[in-house]
Design an enzyme around this catalytic site. Structure first.
Site, mmCIF file in Angstrom:
data_model
loop_
_atom_site.group_PDB
_atom_site.id
_atom_site.type_symbol
_atom_site.label_atom_id
_atom_site.label_comp_id
_atom_site.label_asym_id
_atom_site.label_seq_id
_atom_site.Cartn_x
_atom_site.Cartn_y
_atom_site.Cartn_z
ATOM 1 N N LYS A 1 67.380 -104.992 -56.779
ATOM 2 C CA LYS A 1 67.031 -104.275 -55.546
ATOM 3 C C LYS A 1 66.584 -105.298 -54.511
ATOM 4 O O LYS A 1 66.053 -106.351 -54.876
ATOM 5 C CB LYS A 1 65.884 -103.294 -55.819
ATOM 6 C CG LYS A 1 65.812 -102.158 -54.818
ATOM 7 C CD LYS A 1 66.776 -101.056 -55.187
ATOM 8 C CE LYS A 1 66.755 -99.915 -54.208
ATOM 9 N NZ LYS A 1 67.546 -98.765 -54.698
ATOM 10 N N GLY B 1 66.000 -79.945 -49.503
ATOM 11 C CA GLY B 1 66.649 -81.079 -48.825
ATOM 12 C C GLY B 1 68.104 -80.737 -48.589
ATOM 13 O O GLY B 1 68.831 -80.402 -49.524
ATOM 14 N N GLY C 1 70.349 -82.818 -46.811
ATOM 15 C CA GLY C 1 70.982 -84.007 -46.259
ATOM 16 C C GLY C 1 72.247 -84.307 -47.032
ATOM 17 O O GLY C 1 72.953 -83.383 -47.463
ATOM 18 N N ASN C 2 72.512 -85.584 -47.249
ATOM 19 C CA ASN C 2 73.739 -85.968 -47.946
ATOM 20 C C ASN C 2 73.798 -85.331 -49.344
ATOM 21 O O ASN C 2 74.701 -84.544 -49.639
ATOM 22 C CB ASN C 2 73.795 -87.501 -48.027
ATOM 23 C CG ASN C 2 75.016 -87.991 -48.773
ATOM 24 O OD1 ASN C 2 75.159 -87.742 -49.953
ATOM 25 N ND2 ASN C 2 75.906 -88.675 -48.092
ATOM 26 N N ALA C 3 72.828 -85.656 -50.182
ATOM 27 C CA ALA C 3 72.860 -85.191 -51.572
ATOM 28 C C ALA C 3 72.778 -83.654 -51.644
ATOM 29 O O ALA C 3 73.586 -83.003 -52.322
ATOM 30 C CB ALA C 3 71.724 -85.835 -52.356
ATOM 31 N N GLY C 4 71.808 -83.052 -50.943
ATOM 32 C CA GLY C 4 71.561 -81.612 -51.049
ATOM 33 C C GLY C 4 72.686 -80.756 -50.505
ATOM 34 O O GLY C 4 73.071 -79.748 -51.113
HETATM 35 P P1 NAD Z 1 69.191 -87.623 -46.449
HETATM 36 O O1 NAD Z 1 68.302 -88.360 -45.523
HETATM 37 O O2 NAD Z 1 70.626 -87.429 -46.110
HETATM 38 O O3 NAD Z 1 68.603 -86.148 -46.697
HETATM 39 C C1 NAD Z 1 67.265 -85.884 -46.949
HETATM 40 C C2 NAD Z 1 67.015 -84.397 -46.633
HETATM 41 O O4 NAD Z 1 65.695 -84.061 -47.045
HETATM 42 C C3 NAD Z 1 67.107 -84.047 -45.167
HETATM 43 O O5 NAD Z 1 67.783 -82.809 -45.037
HETATM 44 C C4 NAD Z 1 65.650 -83.878 -44.741
HETATM 45 O O6 NAD Z 1 65.494 -82.974 -43.652
HETATM 46 C C5 NAD Z 1 65.101 -83.290 -46.009
HETATM 47 N N1 NAD Z 1 63.646 -83.344 -46.125
HETATM 48 C C6 NAD Z 1 62.790 -84.310 -45.735
HETATM 49 N N2 NAD Z 1 61.542 -83.943 -46.030
HETATM 50 C C7 NAD Z 1 61.605 -82.724 -46.620
HETATM 51 C C8 NAD Z 1 60.661 -81.823 -47.148
HETATM 52 N N3 NAD Z 1 59.360 -82.106 -47.132
HETATM 53 N N4 NAD Z 1 61.093 -80.664 -47.690
HETATM 54 C C9 NAD Z 1 62.396 -80.356 -47.702
HETATM 55 N N5 NAD Z 1 63.338 -81.165 -47.214
HETATM 56 C C10 NAD Z 1 62.943 -82.334 -46.678
HETATM 57 O O7 NAD Z 1 69.011 -88.353 -47.858
HETATM 58 P P2 NAD Z 1 69.969 -88.264 -49.143
HETATM 59 O O8 NAD Z 1 70.913 -89.410 -49.147
HETATM 60 O O9 NAD Z 1 70.489 -86.877 -49.284
HETATM 61 O O10 NAD Z 1 68.915 -88.578 -50.287
HETATM 62 C C11 NAD Z 1 68.063 -87.559 -50.792
HETATM 63 C C12 NAD Z 1 67.470 -88.045 -52.104
HETATM 64 O O11 NAD Z 1 68.525 -88.341 -53.011
HETATM 65 C C13 NAD Z 1 66.662 -89.337 -52.003
HETATM 66 O O12 NAD Z 1 65.612 -89.297 -52.942
HETATM 67 C C14 NAD Z 1 67.648 -90.397 -52.403
HETATM 68 O O13 NAD Z 1 66.998 -91.563 -52.897
HETATM 69 C C15 NAD Z 1 68.391 -89.677 -53.490
HETATM 70 N N6 NAD Z 1 69.692 -90.297 -53.764
HETATM 71 C C16 NAD Z 1 70.699 -90.228 -52.850
HETATM 72 C C17 NAD Z 1 71.905 -90.853 -53.133
HETATM 73 C C18 NAD Z 1 73.064 -90.762 -52.174
HETATM 74 O O14 NAD Z 1 74.152 -91.214 -52.546
HETATM 75 N N7 NAD Z 1 72.883 -90.193 -51.000
HETATM 76 C C19 NAD Z 1 72.075 -91.560 -54.345
HETATM 77 C C20 NAD Z 1 71.032 -91.591 -55.274
HETATM 78 C C21 NAD Z 1 69.827 -90.956 -54.962
#
Ligand code: NAD
Length: 439
Positions: A130, A240, A242-245
């Site tokens: 990392k 959440g 965002g991307n993952a959700g």
């Molecule tokens: P992102 O920034 O695209 O999305 C995050 C989402 O969480 C947003 O919709 C934001 O509004 C929401 N959020 C923030 N605070 C909140 C709260 N208190 N309650 C509810 N929603 C809230 O990020 P992402 O890429 O989707 O990542 C989300 C998680 O998944 C992180 O922990 C990240 O480390 C993990 N992750 C992502 C990936 C990937 O490929 N994107 C890979 C491994 C792990």
């Protein structure tokens, strides 16, 4: 932005990840201390020697750099950064680079450890690493961000490479930053080397599916667990969007689950009759939030975690399911798409309450597994179709899930502990074969 390619198929949106520091009720626990505790638990189960335990938790190499960046004003500012190379017994070090004001060495060490564990659980030929730079990227212009990205790579260039250490995006770094970093590295080595970094745009050797791979991997794990528990698709709440959700919502919706609630930082929405994730996404893109979506009632973020559902998916931040929240969770299964969403004490409560939890190092490992596919394509110079990638991701996730599920049964532990057991065994086996540990 997110858009549908065709029904059920989805496209790009590189997104920042969030820091993983675990809080306990008695105060803030240093992430690396937490990692050490996880290793000592595994050491007890597997009866590891002191050397084996030490080897699992100690990074092989820690690189601290201080490098100058010329700002737009002409002033030169010194930035501090790190690259922690935790373990490379199973393959090159692998892990993201984060740009964040609160980056600290212990956190980077913990994140590097978790990457070693995640890659071993997924069964991909990587170790863990990392990187990070102490910087608030929002204070930098685009030119300054480019200079910082190139400066960081110049300092760590001797230590990285497609066969040595392969960085990727993390918090506040994205595919544009990976492109600058790739270009700087290739300028230094004087040849093309797209396999030095993953998370690149498709035009520079990125992989199909990478954008929704994390969600797809989590969905596959859920599918396998439901099969094992003889459960049918049911009600899902996702924290959440965002991307993952949002990709998880689309995939599970297309697999006949009913998405009854989603939330973002502004709050949650519920509709017991089911939400259409594509429509919710359009609403979010238009208004900036899922809140206000027609036909759904607004609830708080805590309410979303306590809804009576079959599946709860934390996909936002770390430390969301705390000791208190764990008592209110009303789901049969929790799928940790986020990194570190459950505190260690909450973990124990969920376990005692008989709630099945698919841990982050398994549930979100579809992301790094598809980064591995990106690297494999770069090394071959031959690029795969979306169907090719999906055809490889599915069996890889099924196999990782089965390893963890069987280990948790064999050792009578929860799946998080089972995942650490699987990872530790694979890493220690590689170390023994290399003669770094006694056979
Ligand atoms: P992102 O920034 O695209 O999305 C995050 C989402 O969480 C947003 O919709 C934001 O509004 C929401 N959020 C923030 N605070 C909140 C709260 N208190 N309650 C509810 N929603 C809230 O990020 P992402 O890429 O989707 O990542 C989300 C998680 O998944 C992180 O922990 C990240 O480390 C993990 N992750 C992502 C990936 C990937 O490929 N994107 C890979 C491994 C792990």
């Amino acid at each position: 932005m997110f858009r549908e390619q065709r029904p059920g198929k989805i496209t790009p949106a590189p997104a920042p990840h969030v820091p993983t520091v675990v809080e306990l009720p008695h105060g803030k626990l240093n992430a690396y201390e937490n990692a050490k505790k996880q290793v000592s638990k595994i050491a007890g189960i597997l009866k590891l020697t002191e050397n084996e335990t030490k080897l699992l938790v100690t990074p092989r190499r820690i690189i601290t750099i201080n490098f100058p960046v010329k700002l737009d004003s002409g002033r030169i500012k010194l930035f501090q950064g790190y690259r922690v190379q935790h373990n490379d017994s199973r393959g090159p070090f692998k892990g993201g680079i984060r740009f964040h004001p609160q980056v600290d060495l212990d956190e980077v060490k913990a994140l590097a450890f978790w990457m070693s564990m995640k890659c071993a659980v997924a069964g991909i030929p990587y170790g863990g690493g990392k990187g990070g730079v102490i910087v608030d990227p929002k204070q930098l212009s685009k030119d300054e961000l480019e200079a910082l990205s190139r400066g960081y790579i110049r300092e760590i260039a001797p230590f990285i490479g497609p066969d040595k250490d392969v960085p990727a995006p993390d918090v506040y770094t994205d595919s544009q930053i990976m492109s600058w970093m790739l270009d700087e590295y290739e300028t230094i080595v004087n040849h093309h080397a797209p396999g030095v970094i993953t998370g690149k745009p498709l035009d520079l050797g990125g992989s199909k599916v990478r954008d929704y791979a994390t969600a797809m991997g989590g969905a596959i794990c859920l599918r396998e667990l439901m099969k094992a528990l003889k459960l049918k698709p049911g009600k899902v709440a996702i924290q959440g969007f965002g991307n993952a959700g949002s990709f998880m919502a689309k995939i599970l919706h297309s697999w006949k689950h009913k998405i009854v609630a989603v939330s973002d930082s502004k709050g949650g929405i519920v509709n017991e009759r089911g939400l259409d994730p594509a429509e919710v996404l359009q609403h979010k893109e238009r208004t900036g939030s899922v809140v206000g979506f027609r036909g759904a009632r607004k609830v708080s973020n805590e309410d979303v975690l306590a809804l009576p559902v079959d599946v709860l998916v934390p996909a936002a931040l770390e430390n969301q399911i705390t000791h208190t929240v764990a008592h209110t969770v009303n789901a049969k299964i929790v799928v940790e798409l986020a990194n570190g969403p459950t505190t260690p004490d909450a973990d124990e409560i969920l376990r005692r309450r008989g709630i099945h939890l698919i841990p982050d190092i398994l549930a979100n490992s579809g992301g790094v597994s598809t980064s591995y596919f990106e690297w494999a394509q770069n090394l071959q110079g031959y690029y795969w179709t979306e169907a090719d990638v999906l055809g490889k991701l599915d069996p890889l996730m099924v196999s990782a899930f089965n390893d963890v599920f069987n280990a948790s049964k064999q050792h009578r532990v929860d799946m998080r502990t089972g995942a650490f057991v699987v990872a530790a065994q694979k890493i220690l086996k590689a170390e023994r074969l290399r003669g770094r540990l006694k056979q």
